[in-house]
Design a protein around this motif. Structure first.
Motif, PDB file in Angstrom:
ATOM      1  N   LEU A   1      47.896  31.056  38.879  1.00  0.00           N
ATOM      2  CA  LEU A   1      46.655  31.815  38.691  1.00  0.00           C
ATOM      3  C   LEU A   1      45.751  31.038  37.735  1.00  0.00           C
ATOM      4  O   LEU A   1      45.848  31.186  36.509  1.00  0.00           O
ATOM      5  N   ASN A   2      44.902  30.212  38.265  1.00  0.00           N
ATOM      6  CA  ASN A   2      44.009  29.395  37.447  1.00  0.00           C
ATOM      7  C   ASN A   2      42.718  30.146  37.151  1.00  0.00           C
ATOM      8  O   ASN A   2      42.106  30.714  38.065  1.00  0.00           O
ATOM      9  N   ARG A   3      42.317  30.107  35.894  1.00  0.00           N
ATOM     10  CA  ARG A   3      41.099  30.819  35.502  1.00  0.00           C
ATOM     11  C   ARG A   3      39.862  29.985  35.846  1.00  0.00           C
ATOM     12  O   ARG A   3      39.885  28.756  35.737  1.00  0.00           O
ATOM     13  N   PRO A   4      38.752  30.642  36.214  1.00  0.00           N
ATOM     14  CA  PRO A   4      37.493  29.925  36.426  1.00  0.00           C
ATOM     15  C   PRO A   4      36.986  29.320  35.120  1.00  0.00           C
ATOM     16  O   PRO A   4      37.354  29.773  34.021  1.00  0.00           O
ATOM     17  N   SER A   5      36.142  28.319  35.223  1.00  0.00           N
ATOM     18  CA  SER A   5      35.562  27.700  34.017  1.00  0.00           C
ATOM     19  C   SER A   5      34.540  28.620  33.361  1.00  0.00           C
ATOM     20  O   SER A   5      34.281  28.531  32.163  1.00  0.00           O
TER      21      SER A   5
ATOM     22  N   ILE B   1      48.714  32.356  32.239  1.00  0.00           N
ATOM     23  CA  ILE B   1      48.948  32.752  33.643  1.00  0.00           C
ATOM     24  C   ILE B   1      48.839  31.556  34.588  1.00  0.00           C
ATOM     25  O   ILE B   1      49.195  31.666  35.764  1.00  0.00           O
ATOM     26  N   GLU B   2      48.369  30.411  34.067  1.00  0.00           N
ATOM     27  CA  GLU B   2      48.175  29.243  34.919  1.00  0.00           C
ATOM     28  C   GLU B   2      49.478  28.749  35.542  1.00  0.00           C
ATOM     29  O   GLU B   2      49.512  28.299  36.690  1.00  0.00           O
ATOM     30  N   LYS B   3      50.579  28.853  34.793  1.00  0.00           N
ATOM     31  CA  LYS B   3      51.860  28.340  35.306  1.00  0.00           C
ATOM     32  C   LYS B   3      52.407  29.170  36.464  1.00  0.00           C
ATOM     33  O   LYS B   3      53.365  28.761  37.125  1.00  0.00           O
ATOM     34  N   TYR B   4      51.778  30.322  36.719  1.00  0.00           N
ATOM     35  CA  TYR B   4      52.187  31.157  37.848  1.00  0.00           C
ATOM     36  C   TYR B   4      51.265  30.983  39.059  1.00  0.00           C
ATOM     37  O   TYR B   4      51.332  31.761  40.016  1.00  0.00           O
TER      38      TYR B   4
ATOM     39  N   SER C   1      41.392  30.442  45.307  1.00  0.00           N
ATOM     40  CA  SER C   1      40.533  29.871  44.268  1.00  0.00           C
ATOM     41  C   SER C   1      40.922  30.456  42.918  1.00  0.00           C
ATOM     42  O   SER C   1      41.887  31.213  42.811  1.00  0.00           O
ATOM     43  N   SER C   2      40.168  30.116  41.904  1.00  0.00           N
ATOM     44  CA  SER C   2      40.472  30.601  40.556  1.00  0.00           C
ATOM     45  C   SER C   2      40.171  32.095  40.431  1.00  0.00           C
ATOM     46  O   SER C   2      39.355  32.645  41.167  1.00  0.00           O
ATOM     47  N   VAL C   3      40.835  32.737  39.472  1.00  0.00           N
ATOM     48  CA  VAL C   3      40.671  34.182  39.297  1.00  0.00           C
ATOM     49  C   VAL C   3      40.923  34.560  37.842  1.00  0.00           C
ATOM     50  O   VAL C   3      41.807  34.004  37.188  1.00  0.00           O
TER      51      VAL C   3
END
Length: 430
Positions: free
Chosen positions: A273-277, A268-271, A223-225
């Motif tokens: 690692l999607n951030r939470p909203s 960091i998303e391109k690696y 999940s997002s982090v």
């Protein structure tokens, strides 16, 4: 005395050795229990500390990896009444922190009853006392002891038991599977393909340690982090967050933290690692989910030393299939899947604690229940939260203790009576 007679008027009372405690019983000799005991000592209140292991801070001593350091600066991690030595580094190592806890216990003359595993604790409304049943075991003996006390302090904390998730096909995997609590060093994984399940602070740090020992780690990010640098502009990120929250609403503090993080770490998303909203501090408040404070894992992810993979579909012999259809050959699995409270397994109470083992009321109100029940170390705010709870609890009990002690002294000086033994009860006073 009337309550004691009621307590004794029970067949089960004589079935085991009973100890009447002159003060509170503290369950747990980790940092939370030690902090509470020290604050009670400072208030002049006697106590008994029960610990199921044979040492203090067993989580730190037995279930942590070798390279572990405190993730926050020492100023936010020291316990009440005794600061860290001045020569300690800003982020003390595991060994230094254990040394500090040992000296803390010695300084405040805290001598827990080790190998005492609490089986149950319940409030006896008839007598007005808590009844804490324990099994005390050593290599050669096993005995049951029941402690009778007016106050019960739950200090077993948020991380009492390992969380081991059910993963489809894991029994068919055939390779080495360990929980993070059993992991010590990446040395034994050298050259192996290791799947790290869990992307919190432990998962990230274990992946870094594996990489530094020339293993080939892949980390599951289901999940997002939130990943933040441990320090920003020469200050610890935690210290900066505390400063921002003093002056700004939480949503604005979060926006600034994320902006600073982007300036330092980049996207960091391109690696994977999607951030939470929801922002990092708001998410911490809502769900207790701590942001990852990066100490080098992100650079390894960027360079390809650590591979980020999505969620797991199922395991098979020597392999794992991911939710995106990809299959990985792996030799070992490390479950960095966290810990949970064990309070529901032994505390017979339903008003103060919820089914997940945490107080129903959130910080700063989750430290005091009814009938002399207290909780310390469940704030999801680390050692500083536990210290805050410990001081409140000791002051609350100390106020009652001192008031009643004064009353007793007044009574004893006002008149002198001959005393006769009323009942020969199998009660030992501690």
């Amino acid at each position: 005395m009337e309550n004691v007679f009621r307590l004794v008027d029970n067949k089960d009372f004589f079935a085991r050795r009973c100890i009447m405690v002159n003060g509170p019983v503290i369950v747990g000799a980790g940092p939370s229990g030690l902090a509470t005991a020290a604050c009670l000592r400072d208030q002049g209140v006697p106590f008994v500390v029960l610990e199921r292991a044979e040492c203090i801070a067993s989580l730190w001593q037995k279930r942590t990896y070798d390279r572990l350091k405190l993730h926050l600066p020492k100023a936010f991690c020291q316990l009440p009444k005794l600061p860290f030595p001045e020569d300690f580094p800003e982020y003390p190592t595991k060994k230094l922190f254990i040394d500090y806890l040992e000296s803390y216990a010695k300084h405040f003359e805290i001598n827990p009853k080790f190998n005492s595993c609490v089986q149950s604790a319940r409030y006896d409304e008839t007598s007005g006392f808590w009844r804490v049943k324990t099994v005390t075991s050593t290599e050669s003996t096993r005995s049951e002891v029941e402690y009778i006390c007016r106050w019960l302090i739950v200090a077993t904390g948020e991380n009492a038991e390992c969380v081991v998730p059910e993963l489809d096909g894991l029994s068919e995997f055939g390779g080495q599977v360990v929980h993070a609590c059993e992991y010590k060093s990446g040395e034994s994984f050298r050259g192996k393909k290791v799947l790290v399940v869990g992307c919190g602070n432990s998962g990230m740090e274990l992946s870094l340690d594996l990489c530094n020992h020339n293993a080939l780690p892949s980390i599951v990010v289901r999940s997002s982090v939130h990943v933040l640098p441990r320090e920003m502009f020469g200050k610890s990120t935690f210290e900066l967050a505390v400063l921002l929250l003093k002056w700004l609403p939480i949503w604005l503090a979060d926006k600034l933290l994320l902006l600073f993080s982007w300036l330092i770490l980049g996207s960091i998303e391109k690696y994977g690692l999607n951030r939470p909203s929801v922002g990092p501090m708001e998410l911490k408040n809502m769900e207790g989910k701590t942001p990852v404070l990066d100490i080098g894992a992100l650079d390894k992810i960027k360079s390809g030393g650590i591979k980020v993979v999505p969620g797991i579909k199922r395991f098979s012999s020597g392999q794992v299939e991911l939710v995106n259809g990809e299959r990985l050959d792996i030799d070992s699995v490390v479950l960095a899947t966290g810990y949970r409270s064990n309070v529901p397994s032994w505390l017979q109470e339903g008003d103060f604690f919820s089914k997940n083992g945490f107080p129903k009321q959130r910080f700063p109100h989750g430290w005091k229940g009814n009938a002399g029940l207290y909780a310390v170390g469940f704030t999801r705010r680390g050692l500083s939260g536990a210290s805050s709870d410990a001081m409140r609890i000791a002051q609350d009990i100390g106020k009652v203790w001192k008031g009643e002690t004064k009353q007793i002294k007044k009574r004893t000086t006002a008149c002198h009576r001959r005393c006769f033994p009323v009942l020969n009860m199998p009660i030992h006073s501690d």
